[in-house]
Design a protein around this motif. Sequence first.
Motif, mmCIF file in Angstrom:
data_model
loop_
_atom_site.group_PDB
_atom_site.id
_atom_site.type_symbol
_atom_site.label_atom_id
_atom_site.label_comp_id
_atom_site.label_asym_id
_atom_site.label_seq_id
_atom_site.Cartn_x
_atom_site.Cartn_y
_atom_site.Cartn_z
ATOM 1 N N ASP A 15 5.163 -4.286 -3.171
ATOM 2 C CA ASP A 15 4.627 -4.020 -1.830
ATOM 3 C C ASP A 15 4.668 -2.506 -1.582
ATOM 4 O OD1 ASP A 15 4.198 -3.632 0.905
ATOM 5 O OD2 ASP A 15 5.278 -5.445 1.489
ATOM 6 N N GLU A 16 3.559 -1.845 -1.869
ATOM 7 C CA GLU A 16 3.488 -0.374 -1.791
ATOM 8 C C GLU A 16 3.709 0.152 -0.374
ATOM 9 O OE1 GLU A 16 3.407 2.089 -4.106
ATOM 10 O OE2 GLU A 16 3.716 0.431 -5.509
ATOM 11 N N ASP A 17 3.212 -0.554 0.627
ATOM 12 C CA ASP A 17 3.406 -0.114 2.011
ATOM 13 C C ASP A 17 4.893 -0.117 2.377
ATOM 14 O OD1 ASP A 17 0.688 0.265 2.391
ATOM 15 O OD2 ASP A 17 0.388 -1.753 3.215
ATOM 16 N N ARG A 18 5.572 -1.187 2.008
ATOM 17 C CA ARG A 18 7.008 -1.268 2.301
ATOM 18 C C ARG A 18 7.784 -0.218 1.507
ATOM 19 N NH1 ARG A 18 9.997 -7.010 2.759
ATOM 20 N NH2 ARG A 18 10.354 -6.610 4.947
ATOM 21 N N TYR A 19 7.361 -0.009 0.256
ATOM 22 C CA TYR A 19 8.004 1.008 -0.579
ATOM 23 C C TYR A 19 7.902 2.382 0.085
ATOM 24 C CZ TYR A 19 9.052 4.042 -4.526
ATOM 25 O OH TYR A 19 9.598 5.016 -5.334
ATOM 26 N N GLU A 20 6.718 2.740 0.510
ATOM 27 C CA GLU A 20 6.518 4.050 1.145
ATOM 28 C C GLU A 20 7.307 4.158 2.450
ATOM 29 O OE1 GLU A 20 5.106 6.833 0.007
ATOM 30 O OE2 GLU A 20 4.776 5.771 -1.873
ATOM 31 N N ALA A 21 7.372 3.070 3.202
ATOM 32 C CA ALA A 21 8.092 3.079 4.478
ATOM 33 C C ALA A 21 9.600 3.246 4.286
ATOM 34 C CB ALA A 21 7.800 1.798 5.256
#
Length: 146
Positions: A15-21
């Motif tokens: 989950d790239e969005d969660r990773y970045e967050a």
Amino acid sequence: DVVGLMCLRVFVKGDEDRYEALKESAMALGSAFQKVNFLRDLKADYENLNRSYFPNTNLLELDEISKQRIVEEIKADFKMGYDGIVQLPNEAKFGVYTAYKYYYKLLRKLQKTPSLEIKNARIRVPNYQKFGLLAKSYVNYKLNLY
């Protein structure tokens, strides 16, 4: 920082969005864990391996002021890291939260230990306290009491 990022990559399962967050929090938490290890292992790292992980600190003359500066830096990392723990996927929270509680307990012990003793002994959390931390962490996890 790198260990926190590697763990986060596994925890978010692509989950790239969660990773970045959560990236900054993961880096801070990984850094906090590592700095606690460095402070705990000060004697062995400095005397046996000739390593120093705290820039601008003369470890031969570690005093209470220098130690407190290091502790405050680690506490700031822990605060940022905790903010990320509560946002982790459920299946990762318990393990990371338990590690957080253990390392924070170790930091508190180091903070209370005179700097001279830190330079001459390896401070640790007794096993019975580790078991207590594990039990409390499990209850907090199950009741969602972060």
